[in-house]
Design an enzyme around this catalytic site. Structure first.
Site, PDB file in Angstrom:
ATOM      1  N   GLU A   1       7.681  10.428   9.595  1.00 10.61           N
ATOM      2  CA  GLU A   1       6.374  11.120   9.659  1.00 10.61           C
ATOM      3  C   GLU A   1       5.213  10.166   9.400  1.00 10.61           C
ATOM      4  OE1 GLU A   1       4.283  13.563  10.878  1.00 10.61           O
ATOM      5  OE2 GLU A   1       5.795  14.951  10.141  1.00 10.61           O
TER       6      GLU A   1
ATOM      7  N   GLY B   1      -3.766   4.519   4.604  1.00  8.48           N
ATOM      8  CA  GLY B   1      -4.145   4.501   3.197  1.00  8.48           C
ATOM      9  C   GLY B   1      -2.983   4.924   2.305  1.00  8.48           C
TER      10      GLY B   1
ATOM     11  N   VAL C   1       3.361   7.803  12.314  1.00 10.29           N
ATOM     12  CA  VAL C   1       2.405   8.244  13.343  1.00 10.29           C
ATOM     13  C   VAL C   1       1.278   9.034  12.697  1.00 10.29           C
ATOM     14  CG1 VAL C   1       2.111   9.523  15.492  1.00 10.29           C
ATOM     15  CG2 VAL C   1       4.294   8.397  15.020  1.00 10.29           C
TER      16      VAL C   1
ATOM     17  N   THR D   1       0.830  -1.210   0.000  1.00 13.37           N
ATOM     18  CA  THR D   1       0.000   0.000   0.000  1.00 13.37           C
ATOM     19  C   THR D   1       0.864   1.261   0.000  1.00 13.37           C
ATOM     20  OG1 THR D   1      -1.641  -1.227   1.269  1.00 13.37           O
ATOM     21  CG2 THR D   1      -1.855   1.171   1.258  1.00 13.37           C
ATOM     22  N   VAL D   2       1.786   1.356   0.927  1.00 15.17           N
ATOM     23  CA  VAL D   2       2.562   2.594   1.076  1.00 15.17           C
ATOM     24  C   VAL D   2       3.611   2.724  -0.023  1.00 15.17           C
ATOM     25  CG1 VAL D   2       3.930   4.007   2.643  1.00 15.17           C
ATOM     26  CG2 VAL D   2       2.221   2.444   3.587  1.00 15.17           C
TER      27      VAL D   2
ATOM     28  N   LYS E   1       2.736   4.293  18.338  1.00 10.55           N
ATOM     29  CA  LYS E   1       2.721   5.687  17.856  1.00 10.55           C
ATOM     30  C   LYS E   1       2.836   6.654  19.033  1.00 10.55           C
ATOM     31  CE  LYS E   1      -0.173   4.242  13.969  1.00 10.55           C
ATOM     32  NZ  LYS E   1      -1.536   3.979  13.520  1.00 10.55           N
TER      33      LYS E   1
ATOM     34  N   ILE F   1      -1.182  12.886   8.741  1.00 12.96           N
ATOM     35  CA  ILE F   1      -1.132  14.086   9.598  1.00 12.96           C
ATOM     36  C   ILE F   1       0.327  14.416   9.908  1.00 12.96           C
ATOM     37  CG2 ILE F   1      -1.793  15.089  11.811  1.00 12.96           C
ATOM     38  CD1 ILE F   1      -4.151  13.176  11.937  1.00 12.96           C
TER      39      ILE F   1
ATOM     40  N   ASP G   1      -0.548  -1.092  18.132  1.00 14.17           N
ATOM     41  CA  ASP G   1      -0.148  -0.169  17.055  1.00 14.17           C
ATOM     42  C   ASP G   1      -0.253   1.292  17.528  1.00 14.17           C
ATOM     43  OD1 ASP G   1       0.022   0.599  14.000  1.00 14.17           O
ATOM     44  OD2 ASP G   1      -1.799   1.558  14.749  1.00 14.17           O
TER      45      ASP G   1
ATOM     46  N   GLY H   1      -0.454   8.547  10.061  1.00 16.60           N
ATOM     47  CA  GLY H   1      -0.484   8.557   8.583  1.00 16.60           C
ATOM     48  C   GLY H   1      -0.209   9.906   7.956  1.00 16.60           C
TER      49      GLY H   1
HETATM   50  P1  NAP Z   1       1.857  -4.081   2.836  1.00 16.33           P
HETATM   51  O1  NAP Z   1       0.807  -3.556   1.926  1.00 16.33           O
HETATM   52  O2  NAP Z   1       1.644  -5.357   3.515  1.00 16.33           O
HETATM   53  O3  NAP Z   1       3.206  -4.141   1.987  1.00 16.33           O
HETATM   54  C1  NAP Z   1       4.389  -4.644   2.515  1.00 16.33           C
HETATM   55  C2  NAP Z   1       5.394  -4.765   1.398  1.00 16.33           C
HETATM   56  O4  NAP Z   1       6.634  -5.173   1.939  1.00 16.33           O
HETATM   57  C3  NAP Z   1       4.999  -5.793   0.333  1.00 16.33           C
HETATM   58  O5  NAP Z   1       5.265  -5.289  -0.942  1.00 16.33           O
HETATM   59  C4  NAP Z   1       5.908  -6.974   0.635  1.00 16.33           C
HETATM   60  O6  NAP Z   1       6.269  -7.718  -0.503  1.00 16.33           O
HETATM   61  C5  NAP Z   1       7.121  -6.263   1.205  1.00 16.33           C
HETATM   62  N1  NAP Z   1       7.888  -7.117   2.098  1.00 16.33           N
HETATM   63  C6  NAP Z   1       7.502  -7.661   3.267  1.00 16.33           C
HETATM   64  N2  NAP Z   1       8.497  -8.384   3.803  1.00 16.33           N
HETATM   65  C7  NAP Z   1       9.521  -8.294   2.944  1.00 16.33           C
HETATM   66  C8  NAP Z   1      10.829  -8.838   2.912  1.00 16.33           C
HETATM   67  N3  NAP Z   1      11.249  -9.632   3.888  1.00 16.33           N
HETATM   68  N4  NAP Z   1      11.613  -8.533   1.865  1.00 16.33           N
HETATM   69  C9  NAP Z   1      11.184  -7.728   0.875  1.00 16.33           C
HETATM   70  N5  NAP Z   1       9.956  -7.187   0.840  1.00 16.33           N
HETATM   71  C10 NAP Z   1       9.147  -7.472   1.845  1.00 16.33           C
HETATM   72  O7  NAP Z   1       2.210  -3.014   3.963  1.00 16.33           O
HETATM   73  P2  NAP Z   1       1.854  -1.469   3.996  1.00 16.33           P
HETATM   74  O8  NAP Z   1       0.429  -1.308   4.418  1.00 16.33           O
HETATM   75  O9  NAP Z   1       2.295  -0.814   2.761  1.00 16.33           O
HETATM   76  O10 NAP Z   1       2.727  -0.985   5.263  1.00 16.33           O
HETATM   77  C11 NAP Z   1       4.105  -0.804   5.156  1.00 16.33           C
HETATM   78  C12 NAP Z   1       4.603  -0.105   6.407  1.00 16.33           C
HETATM   79  O11 NAP Z   1       3.938   1.140   6.549  1.00 16.33           O
HETATM   80  C13 NAP Z   1       4.328  -0.852   7.719  1.00 16.33           C
HETATM   81  O12 NAP Z   1       5.369  -0.597   8.629  1.00 16.33           O
HETATM   82  C14 NAP Z   1       3.040  -0.211   8.210  1.00 16.33           C
HETATM   83  O13 NAP Z   1       2.869  -0.316   9.599  1.00 16.33           O
HETATM   84  C15 NAP Z   1       3.285   1.211   7.809  1.00 16.33           C
HETATM   85  N6  NAP Z   1       2.073   2.006   7.659  1.00 16.33           N
HETATM   86  C16 NAP Z   1       1.107   1.590   6.831  1.00 16.33           C
HETATM   87  C17 NAP Z   1      -0.026   2.376   6.677  1.00 16.33           C
HETATM   88  C18 NAP Z   1      -1.123   1.979   5.744  1.00 16.33           C
HETATM   89  O14 NAP Z   1      -2.084   2.730   5.621  1.00 16.33           O
HETATM   90  N7  NAP Z   1      -1.037   0.843   5.054  1.00 16.33           N
HETATM   91  C19 NAP Z   1      -0.146   3.579   7.389  1.00 16.33           C
HETATM   92  C20 NAP Z   1       0.897   3.984   8.228  1.00 16.33           C
HETATM   93  C21 NAP Z   1       2.009   3.188   8.345  1.00 16.33           C
HETATM   94  P3  NAP Z   1       5.206  -8.536  -1.396  1.00 16.33           P
HETATM   95  O15 NAP Z   1       4.240  -7.509  -1.923  1.00 16.33           O
HETATM   96  O16 NAP Z   1       5.980  -9.157  -2.469  1.00 16.33           O
HETATM   97  O17 NAP Z   1       4.543  -9.497  -0.461  1.00 16.33           O
HETATM   98  N1  HSE Z   2      -3.644  -0.260  11.388  1.00 17.27           N
HETATM   99  C1  HSE Z   2      -3.351   1.130  11.419  1.00 17.27           C
HETATM  100  C2  HSE Z   2      -4.638   1.901  11.709  1.00 17.27           C
HETATM  101  C3  HSE Z   2      -2.766   1.561  10.080  1.00 17.27           C
HETATM  102  O1  HSE Z   2      -5.717   1.311  11.646  1.00 17.27           O
HETATM  103  O2  HSE Z   2      -4.574   3.072  12.049  1.00 17.27           O
HETATM  104  C4  HSE Z   2      -2.116   2.908  10.120  1.00 17.27           C
HETATM  105  O3  HSE Z   2      -1.027   2.954  10.973  1.00 17.27           O
END
Ligand code: NAP
Ligand code: HSE
Length: 437
Positions: free
Chosen positions: A137, A310, A140, A20-21, A213, A144, A209, A142
């Site tokens: 940034e 998101g 914590v 996603t990110v 933060k 904001i 989680d 997202g």
């Molecule tokens: P995600 O959609 O699950 O994507 C994770 C990505 O990392 C995938 O592309 C995955 O590869 C890759 N990955 C995982 N383990 C790996 C490894 N060992 N080697 C290489 N690639 C690897 O996660 P996300 O939602 O984008 O979140 C990423 C980070 O941002 C996390 O720390 C999360 O807490 C943080 N975050 C997310 C959000 C949000 O809204 N999603 C908001 C704030 C913070 P594959 O695709 O090939 O499986």
């Molecule tokens: N699982 C987290 C939430 C994603 O629902 O806020 C963003 O850090």
């Protein structure tokens, strides 16, 4: 720390994680190349990417970037200036690659609150020793810009309190329970089917989680080492639809609320369900939106509200950090040099507060008096008390709602344990803190 840009060539990103990110970051870099170059004072380019599955269609053109299956190799490539860690996980590849990047003197931008909550101090020390930026940034709340607000805009303030709703999934579940009148279990499954829950749902609903933060904000706000292990954590799994409705009748909404404040007894960090006034900005917060409330001695109260998760919002926060690095802007990771962050002394108990108590009693003479006496014996004063005749309640039972005056959490816990001795309880009573916001 230094503030001179290293060169005027492109700032080269290596992105580990294309979920996603990560894909959100790729899309902004591709779509907004001219805008980013103008704002950063130099082009921002992606040179290499990494994920687990090289064959997955990710809805973005990655053909111009080198592929690394090993994130550590990506992090240390000669053509990578900034390692963007958006894989997730507090250990494993994210930790190894971030450490490798910092050891190689690369700047790091991460969205990974779990990693920083566990290893923030060591990583910050390593970054600062090597003259590298470590920015988070996106970790914590997202989209904001709360890290920027605390480290920069409010740098002239003594921070008194940091408070907020920092997990969108929990706020979605609680507000959906209320609006649809549905029990926790039903809305939890709904959130799962909508893809809102983390792979390990307990990270969300267990408050972990959001606790991660809060611990990062507390470190910046109070100049203390990140101390996630000292955050008092309680999830939302035991919040019932009855309590949501009864609290609403009394003018309160239930939130998974984070509070960090430095008290005379030490640093207080809590991420627990709390009642807040329904009409307050926190009480009004709906769905997956986040809100962070910052209180400074000079500025008073600041309320920041926005999307906490998101693709777009989180990538927006990552790019803000990337542009700061491109501009040559450097700050200590937690606002002051990591080696000068104080060892936090954790407050052993939370500041006294009013409490909402709900108890189901045998409806017989003297039952209510026994509860009132138990509270009095524990040194707790009652502010409001009422008996509810709930539709559907078993005959012979009475639900009693009590709002106390300010009470110490230990006194509330003691009174709750003593209720069991009264012989009038039908089920386990509930106590929820009412936070003054
Ligand atoms: P995600 O959609 O699950 O994507 C994770 C990505 O990392 C995938 O592309 C995955 O590869 C890759 N990955 C995982 N383990 C790996 C490894 N060992 N080697 C290489 N690639 C690897 O996660 P996300 O939602 O984008 O979140 C990423 C980070 O941002 C996390 O720390 C999360 O807490 C943080 N975050 C997310 C959000 C949000 O809204 N999603 C908001 C704030 C913070 P594959 O695709 O090939 O499986
Ligand atoms: N699982 C987290 C939430 C994603 O629902 O806020 C963003 O850090």
């Amino acid at each position: 720390m230094s503030s001179a840009p290293q060169n005027s060539g492109p700032l080269r990103l290596g992105i580990a994680g294309l979920g996603t990110v990560g894909i959100g970051v790729v899309k902004i870099v591709q779509r907004e190349a001219a805008l980013l170059a103008a704002r950063a004072g130099r082009p921002v380019a992606i040179t290499a990417v990494s994920a687990r599955d090289a064959k997955k269609d990710r809805g973005a053109d990655l053909s111009g970037y080198a592929w690394e299956s090993d994130p550590v190799a990506l992090a240390t490539r000669a053509d990578v200036d900034v390692f963007v860690e958006v894989m997730g996980g507090h250990d494993g590849a994210a930790k190894a690659a971030t450490e490798a990047a910092l050891a190689a003197g690369k700047h790091v931008v991460t969205a990974n609150k779990a990693l920083l909550a566990h290893y923030g101090q060591a990583l910050a020390e390593r970054a600062e020793a090597n003259g590298a930026a470590l920015r988070f940034e996106a970790a914590v709340a997202g989209g904001i810009p709360v890290i920027k607000a605390l480290t920069e805009g409010l740098a002239g303030n003594r921070i008194k309190r940091v408070m907020g709703v920092m997990n969108g999934t929990c706020n979605y579940i609680l507000t959906r329970m209320q609006s649809a009148g549905l029990p926790y279990e039903t809305v939890f499954e709904e959130a799962r089917s909508l893809g809102y829950l983390e792979a390990d749902p307990n990270l969300d609903v267990g408050g972990i989680d959001a606790g991660h933060k809060l611990s990062l904000l507390a470190a910046i706000a109070f100049g203390t080492k990140v101390s996630f292990d000292k955050v008092e954590l309680e999830g939302i799994g035991s919040v019932s639809i009855d309590d949501i409705n009864l609290a609403d009748d009394m003018g309160y909404h239930i939130k998974l609320l984070g509070v960090a404040q430095m008290t005379g007894r030490g640093l207080e960090q809590r991420m627990t369900p709390c009642l807040v006034p329904a009409e307050s900005p926190l009480g009004q917060l709906q769905g997956g939106t986040n809100m962070v409330v910052l209180e400074g001695d000079s500025v008073g109260q600041i309320v920041l509200r926005g999307p906490g998760a998101g693709e777009g919002p989180t990538a927006s926060a990552v790019m803000g950090d990337v542009i700061d690095i491109a501009r040559g802007f450097r700050l200590p990771v937690f606002g002051i040099p990591a080696k000068t962050l104080a060892e936090p002394v954790a407050a052993l108990s939370a500041t006294p507060a009013p409490y909402y108590l709900r108890a189901k009693l045998l409806d017989k003479p003297g039952a209510l008096a026994k509860i009132a006496t138990t509270l009095g014996d524990a040194g707790i004063s009652i502010d409001q008390m009422r008996q509810i005749n709930q539709p559907g309640a078993d005959d012979g039972d009475a639900i009693v709602l009590i709002v106390t005056h300010k009470a110490a959490p230990a006194d509330i816990a003691f009174a709750m344990s003593q209720f069991a001795q009264t012989g009038v309880l039908v089920e386990q009573p509930v106590a929820i803190r009412i936070e003054e916001v």
